[in-house]
Write an enzyme that holds these catalytic residues in place. Structure first.
Site: not given
Length: 246
Positions: A16, A156, A189-190, A203
């Site tokens: 993905q 992260y 980033v979507d 978005r």
């Protein structure tokens, strides 16, 4: 002829988001694509699309927190394609917002294993064939979060900062063998991971977010012979989420 014709590329986290977009872009450019992730059906679907584009593909189901699975990715790639020319270390865990004082040690270790250790080990396994062929392109996917610390994302962000240092260190070791090592630091980033981690509608809610395909286009350039002048570099791909723009 595509820019990556007859090259073999491993892309981790390819089921993905950015990884999927990179795998598909590489396939359209003629690369043999080895797609890895934990979900078999998802990466088999990606490989099917790669093959529809006329390229060869291989789906390898793997848990990157398990060293023998990382070794198996390298082994299966070598068995089918004879070695690897391009490696994209993209897979990552984006943990929920949590301060370090509340962060479980097991979660810390898993984030380190998947986001950082796996990238180092897969690079180690890929390098011998690259050194032998005197050719290789390694691309690590860091993050805007690797450029600066931030509340609630300690594990992260630590791994993403470390990927930048890994990129620079390995680049210094292997340039003599004709191998380029670079890093991409995407801004917002979507992706499915972004939506889940930030509770966002993507978005629809934030039109400034980039599409995964925008990062994939940069990865194609870094994987191609056109990028021979670029190595040991972390490229900030922040788009309109660049802090400069407020």
């Amino acid at each position: 002829m595509g820019q990556l014709e007859n090259r073999t590329a491993i892309v981790t986290g390819a089921s993905q988001g950015i990884g999927r977009a990179i795998a598909l872009a590489f396939g359209r450019e003629g690369a043999n694509v080895v797609a890895t992730a934990r979900t078999t059906a998802a990466i088999e679907a990606v490989v099917a699309q790669v093959e529809e584009a006329g390229a060869a593909g291989l789906a390898v189901t793997a848990d990157l927190s398990v060293e023998r699975d990382i070794q198996r990715i390298a082994d299966e790639t070598t068995t089918k394609f004879g070695g690897v020319d391009i490696l994209v270390n993209n897979a990552a865990i984006i943990h929920p917002p949590i301060d370090l004082v509340d962060l479980d040690a097991d979660l810390w270790r898993r984030v380190m294993d998947v986001n950082l250790t796996a990238a180092a080990l897969l690079t180690k396994f890929a390098l011998p064939s690259m050194i032998e062929n005197r050719y290789g392109k390694i691309i690590n996917i860091s993050s805007i979060g690797g450029r600066k610390g931030g509340k609630g994302r300690t594990a992260y962000r630590v791994t993403k900062a470390a990927l930048i240092s890994l990129t620079e260190s390995v680049a210094a070791e292997v340039k003599q063998h004709g191998i380029d090592v670079n890093c991409i630091c995407p801004g917002g980033v979507d992706t499915e991971g972004f939506r889940e981690a930030f509770g966002s509608e993507g978005r629809e809610e934030n039109p400034k977010l980039m599409l995964p395909e925008e990062i994939a286009a940069l990865a194609v350039f870094l994987a191609s012979d056109m990028s021979s002048a670029v190595t040991g570099t972390a490229v900030d791909a922040f788009g309109t989420t660049n802090p400069l723009f407020g």
